[in-house]
Design a protein around this motif. Structure first.
Motif, PDB file in Angstrom:
ATOM      1  N   VAL A   1       0.823  -1.208   0.000  1.00 32.44           N
ATOM      2  CA  VAL A   1       0.000   0.000   0.000  1.00 32.44           C
ATOM      3  C   VAL A   1       0.859   1.261   0.000  1.00 32.44           C
ATOM      4  CG1 VAL A   1      -1.788   1.259   1.261  1.00 32.44           C
ATOM      5  CG2 VAL A   1      -1.811  -1.244   1.233  1.00 32.44           C
ATOM      6  N   ASP A   2       0.513   2.183  -0.888  1.00 31.66           N
ATOM      7  CA  ASP A   2       1.034   3.541  -0.834  1.00 31.66           C
ATOM      8  C   ASP A   2       0.319   4.256   0.309  1.00 31.66           C
ATOM      9  OD1 ASP A   2       1.417   6.317  -1.184  1.00 31.66           O
ATOM     10  OD2 ASP A   2       1.606   6.102  -3.353  1.00 31.66           O
ATOM     11  N   PRO A   3       1.058   4.889   1.225  1.00 31.70           N
ATOM     12  CA  PRO A   3       0.392   5.549   2.360  1.00 31.70           C
ATOM     13  C   PRO A   3      -0.688   6.540   1.944  1.00 31.70           C
ATOM     14  CG  PRO A   3       2.762   5.467   2.716  1.00 31.70           C
ATOM     15  CD  PRO A   3       2.534   4.972   1.320  1.00 31.70           C
ATOM     16  N   ALA A   4      -0.584   7.099   0.734  1.00 32.77           N
ATOM     17  CA  ALA A   4      -1.558   8.098   0.287  1.00 32.77           C
ATOM     18  C   ALA A   4      -2.948   7.506   0.092  1.00 32.77           C
ATOM     19  CB  ALA A   4      -1.088   8.752  -1.016  1.00 32.77           C
ATOM     20  N   VAL A   5      -3.047   6.191  -0.082  1.00 35.57           N
ATOM     21  CA  VAL A   5      -4.367   5.578  -0.308  1.00 35.57           C
ATOM     22  C   VAL A   5      -4.709   4.558   0.771  1.00 35.57           C
ATOM     23  CG1 VAL A   5      -4.314   5.934  -2.799  1.00 35.57           C
ATOM     24  CG2 VAL A   5      -3.354   3.839  -1.851  1.00 35.57           C
ATOM     25  N   ARG A   6      -3.973   4.584   1.867  1.00 41.33           N
ATOM     26  CA  ARG A   6      -4.197   3.575   2.912  1.00 41.33           C
ATOM     27  C   ARG A   6      -5.644   3.622   3.427  1.00 41.33           C
ATOM     28  NH1 ARG A   6      -1.359   0.356   6.368  1.00 41.33           N
ATOM     29  NH2 ARG A   6       0.609   1.014   5.442  1.00 41.33           N
ATOM     30  N   ARG A   7      -6.175   4.815   3.613  1.00 37.04           N
ATOM     31  CA  ARG A   7      -7.544   4.918   4.148  1.00 37.04           C
ATOM     32  C   ARG A   7      -8.554   4.277   3.204  1.00 37.04           C
ATOM     33  NH1 ARG A   7     -11.653   8.723   3.479  1.00 37.04           N
ATOM     34  NH2 ARG A   7     -10.280  10.085   2.244  1.00 37.04           N
ATOM     35  N   HIS A   8      -8.405   4.525   1.902  1.00 36.58           N
ATOM     36  CA  HIS A   8      -9.340   3.949   0.944  1.00 36.58           C
ATOM     37  C   HIS A   8      -9.113   2.446   0.779  1.00 36.58           C
ATOM     38  CE1 HIS A   8     -10.937   7.837  -0.337  1.00 36.58           C
ATOM     39  NE2 HIS A   8      -9.709   8.287  -0.310  1.00 36.58           N
ATOM     40  N   ALA A   9      -7.864   2.007   0.925  1.00 29.29           N
ATOM     41  CA  ALA A   9      -7.551   0.588   0.747  1.00 29.29           C
ATOM     42  C   ALA A   9      -8.105  -0.266   1.880  1.00 29.29           C
ATOM     43  CB  ALA A   9      -6.039   0.400   0.636  1.00 29.29           C
ATOM     44  N   GLN A  10      -8.245   0.313   3.058  1.00 27.58           N
ATOM     45  CA  GLN A  10      -8.626  -0.472   4.223  1.00 27.58           C
ATOM     46  C   GLN A  10      -9.981  -1.145   4.061  1.00 27.58           C
ATOM     47  OE1 GLN A  10      -6.461  -0.998   6.836  1.00 27.58           O
ATOM     48  NE2 GLN A  10      -7.980  -2.591   7.327  1.00 27.58           N
ATOM     49  N   ALA A  11     -10.922  -0.478   3.404  1.00 30.85           N
ATOM     50  CA  ALA A  11     -12.251  -1.063   3.225  1.00 30.85           C
ATOM     51  C   ALA A  11     -12.184  -2.353   2.412  1.00 30.85           C
ATOM     52  CB  ALA A  11     -13.183  -0.061   2.542  1.00 30.85           C
ATOM     53  N   THR A  12     -11.346  -2.376   1.379  1.00 31.58           N
ATOM     54  CA  THR A  12     -11.192  -3.591   0.575  1.00 31.58           C
ATOM     55  C   THR A  12     -10.486  -4.677   1.369  1.00 31.58           C
ATOM     56  OG1 THR A  12     -11.104  -2.280  -1.461  1.00 31.58           O
ATOM     57  CG2 THR A  12     -10.261  -4.529  -1.574  1.00 31.58           C
ATOM     58  N   VAL A  13      -9.470  -4.300   2.127  1.00 32.83           N
ATOM     59  CA  VAL A  13      -8.766  -5.262   2.979  1.00 32.83           C
ATOM     60  C   VAL A  13      -9.735  -5.903   3.969  1.00 32.83           C
ATOM     61  CG1 VAL A  13      -7.023  -5.506   4.794  1.00 32.83           C
ATOM     62  CG2 VAL A  13      -6.516  -4.173   2.724  1.00 32.83           C
ATOM     63  N   ASP A  14     -10.581  -5.100   4.599  1.00 27.19           N
ATOM     64  CA  ASP A  14     -11.552  -5.631   5.558  1.00 27.19           C
ATOM     65  C   ASP A  14     -12.516  -6.603   4.881  1.00 27.19           C
ATOM     66  OD1 ASP A  14     -10.387  -4.074   7.509  1.00 27.19           O
ATOM     67  OD2 ASP A  14     -11.896  -2.481   7.405  1.00 27.19           O
ATOM     68  N   ALA A  15     -12.946  -6.275   3.664  1.00 27.42           N
ATOM     69  CA  ALA A  15     -13.878  -7.149   2.942  1.00 27.42           C
ATOM     70  C   ALA A  15     -13.220  -8.461   2.567  1.00 27.42           C
ATOM     71  CB  ALA A  15     -14.397  -6.434   1.699  1.00 27.42           C
ATOM     72  N   LEU A  16     -11.948  -8.426   2.169  1.00 25.52           N
ATOM     73  CA  LEU A  16     -11.229  -9.660   1.834  1.00 25.52           C
ATOM     74  C   LEU A  16     -11.089 -10.552   3.057  1.00 25.52           C
ATOM     75  CD1 LEU A  16      -8.455  -8.114  -0.440  1.00 25.52           C
ATOM     76  CD2 LEU A  16     -10.296  -9.632  -1.193  1.00 25.52           C
ATOM     77  N   ARG A  17     -10.806  -9.950   4.193  1.00 24.22           N
ATOM     78  CA  ARG A  17     -10.694 -10.736   5.423  1.00 24.22           C
ATOM     79  C   ARG A  17     -12.043 -11.326   5.806  1.00 24.22           C
ATOM     80  NH1 ARG A  17      -6.810  -6.279   8.474  1.00 24.22           N
ATOM     81  NH2 ARG A  17      -4.789  -7.136   7.760  1.00 24.22           N
ATOM     82  N   ALA A  18     -13.103 -10.552   5.632  1.00 27.51           N
ATOM     83  CA  ALA A  18     -14.444 -11.058   5.941  1.00 27.51           C
ATOM     84  C   ALA A  18     -14.823 -12.212   5.032  1.00 27.51           C
ATOM     85  CB  ALA A  18     -15.469  -9.932   5.809  1.00 27.51           C
ATOM     86  N   ALA A  19     -14.269 -12.235   3.800  1.00 27.81           N
ATOM     87  CA  ALA A  19     -14.560 -13.320   2.857  1.00 27.81           C
ATOM     88  C   ALA A  19     -13.712 -14.554   3.111  1.00 27.81           C
ATOM     89  CB  ALA A  19     -14.342 -12.830   1.427  1.00 27.81           C
ATOM     90  N   GLY A  20     -12.778 -14.478   4.074  1.00 31.51           N
ATOM     91  CA  GLY A  20     -12.002 -15.648   4.446  1.00 31.51           C
ATOM     92  C   GLY A  20     -10.545 -15.614   4.052  1.00 31.51           C
ATOM     93  N   ALA A  21     -10.066 -14.513   3.463  1.00 31.27           N
ATOM     94  CA  ALA A  21      -8.664 -14.428   3.054  1.00 31.27           C
ATOM     95  C   ALA A  21      -7.787 -13.972   4.212  1.00 31.27           C
ATOM     96  CB  ALA A  21      -8.510 -13.466   1.879  1.00 31.27           C
ATOM     97  N   GLU A  22      -6.567 -14.439   4.224  1.00 28.84           N
ATOM     98  CA  GLU A  22      -5.556 -13.969   5.167  1.00 28.84           C
ATOM     99  C   GLU A  22      -4.805 -12.839   4.475  1.00 28.84           C
ATOM    100  OE1 GLU A  22      -1.284 -15.567   6.826  1.00 28.84           O
ATOM    101  OE2 GLU A  22      -2.915 -17.037   6.637  1.00 28.84           O
ATOM    102  N   VAL A  23      -4.891 -11.638   5.016  1.00 27.04           N
ATOM    103  CA  VAL A  23      -4.334 -10.460   4.348  1.00 27.04           C
ATOM    104  C   VAL A  23      -3.276  -9.801   5.229  1.00 27.04           C
ATOM    105  CG1 VAL A  23      -4.828  -8.266   3.206  1.00 27.04           C
ATOM    106  CG2 VAL A  23      -6.563 -10.078   3.229  1.00 27.04           C
ATOM    107  N   SER A  24      -2.072  -9.646   4.657  1.00 23.92           N
ATOM    108  CA  SER A  24      -1.004  -8.892   5.309  1.00 23.92           C
ATOM    109  C   SER A  24      -0.885  -7.547   4.609  1.00 23.92           C
ATOM    110  CB  SER A  24       0.330  -9.639   5.217  1.00 23.92           C
ATOM    111  OG  SER A  24       0.245 -10.904   5.841  1.00 23.92           O
ATOM    112  N   VAL A  25      -0.957  -6.466   5.373  1.00 19.98           N
ATOM    113  CA  VAL A  25      -0.873  -5.128   4.803  1.00 19.98           C
ATOM    114  C   VAL A  25       0.532  -4.585   5.026  1.00 19.98           C
ATOM    115  CG1 VAL A  25      -1.798  -2.786   4.822  1.00 19.98           C
ATOM    116  CG2 VAL A  25      -3.318  -4.729   5.216  1.00 19.98           C
TER     117      VAL A  25
END
Length: 437
Positions: free
Chosen positions: A303-327
């Motif tokens: 993640v580029d720090p400039a888009v971290r806030r917008h990226a977090q929503a997708t990361v949360d959705a991937l984790r909710a779908a069962g993926a293991e996500v390292s940011v």
């Protein structure tokens, strides 16, 4: 490991089968070939032009060259912009015998330090001619089409008050605002479905895109999806925008123009960032939200720090779908591991993380090519992701009757882009009303 989610995506069509590199791939009508291929486990869709390095989908928006294929004899089509249909035949190009196993990939090893094909074997005229013939056979963008279309598509003339280019959150909101004010409005968008970056928002993407599309149509805007703006000709009849789709062409004349073309998904400057399995985070979100496809089980999101806030929503959705996500912050990453597919990420502190997908979250680059053709000023702004369109507080550009809104003026995210589109659309409506008095 890619898998389809048990619950179908809201807009998933009927089951169908297509042939991809000789294998039968199951997909759904309306779904892109690239998405169906990825869901079936295919990562390598094409090969790079010169060194035959493996390539896979990256942006899922038709703006990169990672998924160029031959479809029913026609070369250089973007698999992410071709929909699944019964009997469709998709083949790799620039590869032998296949994209997965390409013997021509030996070029990458023979010329490990790079190859200047312009100076290859120039000491002898005979050897140079032979080398040139070999290079032409080994590189390029596939063979000519098997058959040439002879029918000329119909050309429509659209004379409107407002032409909106871009059918994402900003464009749909602007079109709704101008049409609701009584202005004749046409909207052009080159994607398979309207909605733009809204469709990459797993929380409410497709539903929000559908609502925005319905609102613009209900207000009276003419919506033309899968229709790309090709070029603007100022010398033709006072200025005309040429647009086209697979089935039709259009000449658009407008009193006012609104550019809402958004931004292109970008990669991050990390070694080996061109490997199959390196995908834009926005594309990963689109696969999840729009197709019901989880693109990986173990994901490294860089993640580029400039888009971290917008990226977090997708990361949360991937984790909710069962993926293991390292940011990971991009500054933490040394290189991506893998060749024909991602196997992991090496960090600058010596640690190694295993993964089956790398999701790149970078600032989108404003898509300003169109407004530049109309003479609009742009400015290089690293904080905006590239050359952003210059507008005043009302949304006016430096060119008369040309306006801009949304991410083409600098990245702000789907919700803020929609608000900006509605604001600029209202300003255009006021300008039209003032002209009428």
């Amino acid at each position: 490991m890619t898998r389809r989610l048990p619950l179908a995506a809201p807009l998933r069509g009927l089951p169908t089968e297509v042939s991809v590199a000789g294998a039968t791939v199951r997909g759904f009508t309306g779904e892109s070939v690239a998405a169906a291929a990825l869901a079936s486990g295919a990562r390598v869709l094409s090969r790079s032009l010169k060194y035959h390095r493996p390539r896979g989908l990256f942006c899922l928006e038709g703006h990169c060259g990672g998924c160029l294929v031959r479809v029913d004899g026609v070369p250089n089509l973007r698999a992410c912009q071709v929909t699944c249909a019964p009997g469709l035949k998709v083949e790799a190009q620039n590869a032998f015998p296949s994209a997965e196993v390409d013997l021509l990939g030996a070029v990458d090893f023979v010329f490990a330090r790079g190859m200047d094909h312009h100076g290859l074997m120039t000491g002898s005229a005979v050897l140079n001619q032979l080398a040139s013939r070999v290079v032409r056979q080994l590189s390029g963008l596939g063979k000519l089409p098997g058959a040439v279309a002879t029918a000329t598509p119909p050309v429509a003339e659209h004379r409107v008050d407002v032409a909106v280019i871009g059918g994402g959150p900003a464009g749909l909101a602007a079109a709704e605002a101008t049409a609701r004010a009584g202005a004749s409005t046409v909207l052009l968008d080159d994607q398979l479905r309207l909605g733009g970056s809204l469709r990459a928002e797993p929380s409410a993407g497709p539903a929000a895109a559908a609502r925005a599309e319905e609102a613009a149509a209900a207000a009276g805007a003419l919506l033309l999806p899968r229709t790309g703006a090709i070029a603007y000709f100022p010398e033709d009849a006072g200025g005309v925008l040429l647009a086209a789709s697979d089935e039709r062409a259009a000449r658009v004349h407008a009193r006012h123009w609104i550019w809402a073309t958004g931004g292109y998904a970008q990669n991050l400057a990390v070694p080996n960032n061109d490997r199959p399995g390196v995908v834009a985070l926005r594309a990963v979100g689109r696969l999840l939200a729009d197709h019901g496809i989880l693109a990986g089980e173990r994901i490294c999101a860089i993640v580029d720090p400039a888009v971290r806030r917008h990226a977090q929503a997708t990361v949360d959705a991937l984790r909710a779908a069962g993926a293991e996500v390292s940011v990971l912050d991009v500054s933490e990453v040394d290189t991506v591991r893998g060749r024909s597919g991602v196997t992991g990420v090496d960090l600058v502190d010596g640690r190694q993380l295993d993964c089956d997908l790398v999701a790149m979250a970078a600032l989108p680059a404003p898509a300003t090519e169109g407004p530049r053709q109309q003479g609009c000023a742009v400015v290089l702004d690293p904080a905006a992701g590239g050359f952003r369109l210059v507008t005043d507080d009302a949304g006016r550009t430096s060119a008369p009757t040309v306006w801009g809104c949304g991410d083409v003026c600098g990245y702000r995210g789907p919700r803020e882009a929609a608000a900006d589109g509605a604001r600029v659309g209202a300003q255009v409506a006021r300008a039209l009303a003032a002209e009428a008095t």
